[in-house]
Write a protein that holds these residues in place. Structure first.
Motif, short mmCIF file in Angstrom:
data_model
loop_
_atom_site.label_atom_id
_atom_site.label_comp_id
_atom_site.label_asym_id
_atom_site.label_seq_id
_atom_site.Cartn_x
_atom_site.Cartn_y
_atom_site.Cartn_z
N ASP A 1 0.85 -1.20 0.00
CA ASP A 1 0.00 0.00 0.00
C ASP A 1 0.89 1.25 0.00
O ASP A 1 1.50 1.58 1.01
N PRO A 2 0.98 1.97 -1.13
CA PRO A 2 1.87 3.14 -1.20
C PRO A 2 1.60 4.18 -0.12
O PRO A 2 2.54 4.76 0.43
N ALA A 3 0.33 4.42 0.20
CA ALA A 3 0.00 5.43 1.21
C ALA A 3 0.47 4.99 2.60
O ALA A 3 1.06 5.78 3.35
N ALA A 4 0.24 3.74 2.92
CA ALA A 4 0.68 3.23 4.22
C ALA A 4 2.20 3.18 4.29
O ALA A 4 2.79 3.49 5.33
N ARG A 5 2.82 2.82 3.18
CA ARG A 5 4.28 2.72 3.14
C ARG A 5 4.93 4.09 3.35
O ARG A 5 5.98 4.21 3.98
N ALA A 6 4.28 5.13 2.85
CA ALA A 6 4.81 6.49 2.99
C ALA A 6 4.81 6.96 4.43
O ALA A 6 5.53 7.90 4.79
N GLU A 7 4.00 6.34 5.27
CA GLU A 7 3.91 6.73 6.68
C GLU A 7 4.97 6.06 7.55
O GLU A 7 5.14 6.41 8.71
N LEU A 8 5.70 5.08 6.99
CA LEU A 8 6.70 4.37 7.78
C LEU A 8 7.84 5.31 8.17
O LEU A 8 8.25 6.16 7.38
N ARG A 9 8.37 5.11 9.36
CA ARG A 9 9.46 5.94 9.84
C ARG A 9 10.48 5.08 10.58
O ARG A 9 10.15 4.39 11.55
N ALA A 10 11.72 5.11 10.10
CA ALA A 10 12.81 4.46 10.83
C ALA A 10 13.36 5.45 11.84
O ALA A 10 13.39 6.65 11.59
#
Length: 226
Positions: free
Chosen positions: A69-78
């Motif tokens: 999911d591109p939108a969910a992936r964009a929210e990831l934070r390391a």
């Protein structure tokens, strides 16, 4: 020394595993051997979360859903950078060489973004391994503890190889700190450092033919003897 040299040369990053189970007792024995690693003031700062069975599948399903999911992936934070923001030689060339050789084996052409995305997504299944490991350290600790954890992980990888098992250390999981904390109820005072797949390598998987080149000693060592 001959046996140790063999293990050092045989250890490699495996990116396709058989579903063959690894008994919990085996994992516990490996961790006990790895815990003989040195650490500053004997702090033994490593924390390990072992995923098997339903817990493993829950994490895999959740991570792969986000990866798709591109939108969910964009929210990831390391919480930290594993790789540099700006690459310099020789590191960039080595990274490119590894990637090109892996994709060549897999038949993924240069510019095939969909193929690369799918292959990267296999990180989030632990490459099919029956055991997933997550390594963390307490947030109060500093860089020395991370060095200690690295030695612990190397011990673990060599111990696994000695028992006919293979591994793949994975920085890819650091982007899922918040999600893993929720899925596994991880303590908030622990910082995720990386993951690792553990199991039996699939001998038929083409990607497991990859053998990365190592620099000669003269490329990285300077001898001061005057």
């Amino acid at each position: 020394m001959t046996a140790l040299s063999g293990l050092l040369r045989a250890r490699r990053s495996v990116r396709a595993f058989l579903p063959t189970p690894v008994p919990r007792a085996t994992v516990e024995a490996l961790l006990a051997e790895a815990a003989r690693a040195p650490s500053g003031a004997n702090m033994q700062p490593w924390r390990v979360h072992v995923l098997q069975g339903a817990a493993l599948q829950r994490v895999v399903q959740g991570a792969q859903a986000i990866h798709a999911d591109p939108a969910a992936r964009a929210e990831l934070r390391a919480e930290y950078l594993y790789y540099p923001e700006h690459w310099q030689p020789p590191y960039e060339a080595r990274r490119r060489e590894l990637g090109l050789n892996l994709y060549r084996l897999l038949g993924i052409a240069k510019g095939d973004k969909a193929g690369m995305h799918a292959q990267h997504g296999r990180n989030y299944s632990f490459f099919g391994a029956p055991v997933g490991l997550l390594f963390s350290v307490h947030r109060c600790l500093t860089q020395g503890a991370w060095l200690d954890l690295g030695m612990f992980m190397q011990n673990l990888m060599l111990a696994a190889r000695a028992k006919g098992l293979d591994t793949c250390a994975q920085a890819a999981w650091i982007h899922y700190q918040a999600e893993l904390s929720e899925w596994l109820d991880l303590p908030q005072d622990e910082m995720l450092v990386c993951g690792m797949a553990l199991g039996h390598a699939d001998p038929e998987a083409v990607e497991n033919q990859l053998h990365s080149r190592r620099a000669e000693v003269a490329e990285f060592a300077t001898f001061h003897d005057d």
